[in-house]
Each structure stands twice: as C-alpha cells, then as structure tokens.
Design a protein around this motif. Structure first.
Motif, PDB file in Angstrom:
ATOM      1  N   GLY A  59     -13.611  20.669 -33.677  1.00  0.00           N
ATOM      2  CA  GLY A  59     -12.609  19.619 -33.909  1.00  0.00           C
ATOM      3  C   GLY A  59     -12.909  18.388 -33.082  1.00  0.00           C
ATOM      4  N   LYS A  60     -13.252  18.598 -31.830  1.00  0.00           N
ATOM      5  CA  LYS A  60     -13.519  17.458 -30.937  1.00  0.00           C
ATOM      6  C   LYS A  60     -14.752  16.677 -31.402  1.00  0.00           C
ATOM      7  N   ALA A  61     -15.795  17.400 -31.811  1.00  0.00           N
ATOM      8  CA  ALA A  61     -17.013  16.717 -32.263  1.00  0.00           C
ATOM      9  C   ALA A  61     -16.694  15.821 -33.462  1.00  0.00           C
ATOM     10  N   PHE A  62     -15.887  16.332 -34.375  1.00  0.00           N
ATOM     11  CA  PHE A  62     -15.528  15.517 -35.546  1.00  0.00           C
ATOM     12  C   PHE A  62     -14.703  14.295 -35.138  1.00  0.00           C
ATOM     13  N   VAL A  63     -13.770  14.492 -34.218  1.00  0.00           N
ATOM     14  CA  VAL A  63     -12.955  13.344 -33.786  1.00  0.00           C
ATOM     15  C   VAL A  63     -13.852  12.310 -33.108  1.00  0.00           C
ATOM     16  N   ASP A  64     -14.818  12.776 -32.329  1.00  0.00           N
ATOM     17  CA  ASP A  64     -15.769  11.839 -31.715  1.00  0.00           C
ATOM     18  C   ASP A  64     -16.588  11.098 -32.778  1.00  0.00           C
ATOM     19  N   LEU A  65     -16.679  11.699 -33.965  1.00  0.00           N
ATOM     20  CA  LEU A  65     -17.427  11.064 -35.055  1.00  0.00           C
ATOM     21  C   LEU A  65     -16.504  10.266 -35.992  1.00  0.00           C
ATOM     22  N   GLY A 296     -21.134  24.031 -25.554  1.00  0.00           N
ATOM     23  CA  GLY A 296     -20.725  22.824 -24.822  1.00  0.00           C
ATOM     24  C   GLY A 296     -21.588  21.601 -25.096  1.00  0.00           C
ATOM     25  N   ASP A 297     -22.641  21.734 -25.923  1.00  0.00           N
ATOM     26  CA  ASP A 297     -23.533  20.594 -26.186  1.00  0.00           C
ATOM     27  C   ASP A 297     -22.995  19.807 -27.392  1.00  0.00           C
ATOM     28  N   SER A 298     -22.053  18.903 -27.106  1.00  0.00           N
ATOM     29  CA  SER A 298     -21.378  18.177 -28.181  1.00  0.00           C
ATOM     30  C   SER A 298     -22.330  17.239 -28.919  1.00  0.00           C
ATOM     31  N   GLU A 299     -23.300  16.671 -28.169  1.00  0.00           N
ATOM     32  CA  GLU A 299     -24.270  15.752 -28.794  1.00  0.00           C
ATOM     33  C   GLU A 299     -25.028  16.445 -29.921  1.00  0.00           C
ATOM     34  N   ARG A 300     -25.481  17.659 -29.606  1.00  0.00           N
ATOM     35  CA  ARG A 300     -26.272  18.418 -30.591  1.00  0.00           C
ATOM     36  C   ARG A 300     -25.410  18.786 -31.811  1.00  0.00           C
ATOM     37  N   GLN A 302     -22.775  17.178 -32.864  1.00  0.00           N
ATOM     38  CA  GLN A 302     -22.522  15.948 -33.633  1.00  0.00           C
ATOM     39  C   GLN A 302     -23.755  15.564 -34.454  1.00  0.00           C
ATOM     40  N   HIS A 303     -24.924  15.786 -33.885  1.00  0.00           N
ATOM     41  CA  HIS A 303     -26.159  15.465 -34.598  1.00  0.00           C
ATOM     42  C   HIS A 303     -26.260  16.320 -35.876  1.00  0.00           C
ATOM     43  N   THR A 304     -25.960  17.618 -35.732  1.00  0.00           N
ATOM     44  CA  THR A 304     -26.020  18.523 -36.897  1.00  0.00           C
ATOM     45  C   THR A 304     -25.027  18.083 -37.965  1.00  0.00           C
ATOM     46  N   ILE A 305     -23.839  17.687 -37.529  1.00  0.00           N
ATOM     47  CA  ILE A 305     -22.813  17.251 -38.488  1.00  0.00           C
ATOM     48  C   ILE A 305     -23.276  15.969 -39.197  1.00  0.00           C
ATOM     49  N   ARG A 306     -23.820  15.054 -38.411  1.00  0.00           N
ATOM     50  CA  ARG A 306     -24.283  13.781 -39.005  1.00  0.00           C
ATOM     51  C   ARG A 306     -25.380  14.032 -40.044  1.00  0.00           C
ATOM     52  N   GLN A 307     -26.315  14.917 -39.678  1.00  0.00           N
ATOM     53  CA  GLN A 307     -27.421  15.241 -40.599  1.00  0.00           C
ATOM     54  C   GLN A 307     -26.901  15.805 -41.920  1.00  0.00           C
ATOM     55  N   ALA A 308     -25.817  16.583 -41.813  1.00  0.00           N
ATOM     56  CA  ALA A 308     -25.302  17.267 -43.003  1.00  0.00           C
ATOM     57  C   ALA A 308     -24.741  16.288 -44.033  1.00  0.00           C
TER      58      ALA A 308
END
Ligand code: SAM
Ligand code: SF4
Length: 336
Positions: A59-65, A296-300, A302-308
């Motif tokens: 959830g947090k990764a998506f909100v950061d995106l 805990g690696d939010s960057e990674r 987020q990267h996977t989500i962006r790629q998708a």
C-alpha cells in the motif's frame, strides 16, 4: 508522458494514470456466494499469502507512486486477523485520500466504529436479497439479519461514503431490484447493481442463463423512479443516476454491456502478492517475490510496480456465449 506527469506517477502505455489500488487481504470468506465461489473451496495455505506488514508495504509503495485511493477487499476482509491494524497504518499514510473497504457486512456490527476510528473513509456492503431465505440461498451460509445490523452499524458510525452492491441473477433475485432500491432510499445510501462476470468455474447455475443486463435493470427502476444521469465521474466503472426525490445515487457496473476500460484507473493486488493489471486478463507481476527477497526495500518494490505498467492490457473481453470462464480465478482470489 505529458508534461503534467511527475516521475512518481503510474502511467500505462495507453496514457491511463493509475491512482487506485484494490488490495485483497484474504482469499477466505465466511460466505460462499453462488456467483463468486464454488461450494467446496480450497483456500491458500498461510505461507503463500502476504503478511499484514507486506500488505502495508505494498500500500505504501503505491501511495509513494501517486495512488490516492486504496480499497481493501477479498474474500471477506473483515475475517483477516488483526485487519484493523492494517487499516490504521494505511489510514495514516500521507497522500492517501480515500481508504475504502468492500465487505459482506456480516462482521460490521462488531467492527464499524473501530474501522471509522482507524481511518477508513468509505464502505461498500454487498447485499443481493432482502429475503432471509433467498439471501441464504445466494450466499449459501449468510445470515441476512446480521448483514442488516452491519449496514445500520456502518450508518451509525458516520461513514460519509456507504454504498450497497447487488449482483442480480435472472430467476433468483431479479424480482427484488425495486425492493433493493427502496431499501437504499430508506437508509439514504447509494446502491450499485453489478453484472455477473465469468470469473471462476461454477456449476451452481449457468452464468449465460442467469445474466441480467444493466439496461434491463435500469428500465425497471426508471419506470418506478425516473432516473436522470448524474454525469458524475467517480473514477470508477459505475454509471450513476439520480432520482428527483432522493439524495442517493443508483449505479450500474456493466462489464459486459458497457465497456469502461478506456477510463481504467486501477490495478489489483491479490493476497498472494500478484499485481493484476486487469480484472479480465491474466497479465500480472509477482510482488511477493520482491517482498520476500528484499524486505523493506521500497525502491525495488516501486520499480517492479512501475515496470508492470508496460503490460497493462488495453481492455477486457467477457463473452457470454458459453459457460467456460476465460478467467479461471474466482472473484475471491481476484479481490472484487
Ligand atoms: N466479500 C466482500 C463482499 O462480498 O463484498 C468483498 C469481496 S467480493 C469478491 C466483492 C464484490 O464482488 C461483491 O460485491 C460481490 O458481489 C462481487 N462479485 C463476486 N463475484 C462476482 C462475479 N462473478 N461477478 C460480479 N460480481 C461479483
Ligand atoms: Fe465471500 Fe464476497 Fe465472494 Fe460472497 S462475494 S463469497 S461474501 S468474497
């Protein structure tokens, strides 16, 4: 990308911005609705599902995106142990404007005030019949009175957004459309009618024979309560109508008869951590793999989500000409 797009936004290759995530917190359920599940279901073993911590990280990764709305769903989200703690943590995320829940309502009389206090902003409650015996047949195990108590508890808790959802099946509850609208008017809550979707193989009824189109339902309601299109864009697939003598909205979700894919602003995450790019296609990315390997690696993440975003399909294609589902996963797995 248009110049208005900031690097933290999720845009797919058709230019659609993803700002809404439906997060499934469990595939389990205390009901067995005939259109959603088979009677005899095998659920995921616990070691295959995301922990509450991992669900929060997603959830947090998506909100950061740039995602501003999260809906918790399932299965039945309120039977997940300690789900309130997840609501509390997500509710505190800066940038998240709406935190909603879709529930069968059976636990709401217990949880509604605590959910409100934890930061939940809206609730969808499924209710397909107002007759106890029919309700039991459609849900196989559900107790209508508990759900009605749950609806009242949500109203009393003061949620600003409460919506009822009803799936109408021909010959089962199509005679209750007006009763459901009248109930919603009486309770002053919105109501949406959902066309049944061919998700998962069921043998309880023929989906082709039970199908009721939104147009048909709209005509029935319009005869009794003339409906004016509200022209509201709620960022969702519901097409909303208003009645002159009530403040509520009547919505129609028509995945078969009115394709809304060009407006799609959402993705789903299953409780197995599969990021589903479309309700009606299997395109997905495995977030659990990343969460397990790099806690805990939010960057990674987020990267996977962006790629998708590159594999989000343009649209779904639901056909009604046979009862073979194109999508074999059930709605409880998908996160409805
Ligand atoms: N258990 C909760 C509930 O029933 O509200 C949340 C999960 S449920 C899968 C979410 C929504 O999906 C419900 O409103 C349900 O009626 C709807 N649903 C389930 N299976 C469906 C299907 N095959 N076609 C259309 N809607 C479906
Ligand atoms: Fe459970 Fe909701 Fe599916 Fe009914 S629709 S079986 S309540 S997940």
């Amino acid at each position: 990308m248009s110049s208005a797009v900031t690097p933290s936004q999720l845009i797919d290759r058709f230019g659609r911005q993803i700002n809404y995530v439906r997060l499934s917190v469990t595939d389990r359920c205390d009901f067995r609705c005939v259109y959603c599940m088979a009677e005899d279901m095998t659920f995921l073993p616990r070691n295959q599902i995301l922990s509450l911590e991992q669900l929060y990280d997603v959830g947090k990764a998506f909100v950061d995106l740039g995602v501003t709305k999260i809906r918790l769903t399932g299965g039945e989200p309120l039977i997940r142990n300690n789900v309130l703690s997840l609501v509390e943590r997500l509710g505190a995320l800066e940038g998240l404007k709406e935190l909603h829940l879709t529930t069968n309502g059976a636990q709401l009389d217990k949880y509604a005030p605590a959910l409100k206090a934890a930061g939940l902003t809206g609730i969808n409650i499924s209710v397909d019949s107002l007759q106890a015996d029919k309700f039991r047949q459609l849900t196989r195990t559900g107790d209508l009175n508990r759900v009605l108590r749950g609806i009242d508890a949500a109203i009393d808790a003061g949620f600003s957004r409460i919506k009822l959802n009803a799936v109408i099946l021909r010959g089962r509850n199509d005679d209750e459309v007006l009763d459901l609208v009248e109930f919603a008017r009486h309770k002053c809550v919105d109501i949406s009618f959902i066309e049944e979707m061919p998700l998962g193989l069921i043998d309880e009824h023929s989906r082709a024979l039970s199908f009721c189109s939104s147009d048909e339902l709209r005509e029935i309601i319009d005869e009794r309560y003339p409906l004016g299109n509200s022209h509201e864009n709620t960022g969702g697939p519901s097409d909303y109508y208003r009645m002159v003598d009530s403040s509520i909205r009547v919505g129609f979700i028509s995945p078969h008869s009115h394709n809304f894919c060009h407006l799609c602003n959402r993705v789903r995450v299953t409780v197995e951590g599969r990021l589903l790019l479309c309700l009606g296609n299997e395109h997905s990315a495995d977030l659990k793999e990343v969460l397990d390997a790099y806690p805990g690696d939010s960057e990674r993440l987020q990267h996977t989500i962006r790629q998708a975003m590159a594999i989000k399909p343009e649209r779904h294609h639901f056909e009604l000409n046979d009862d073979e589902p194109q999508i074999v996963r059930f709605m409880n797995m998908t996160g409805g």
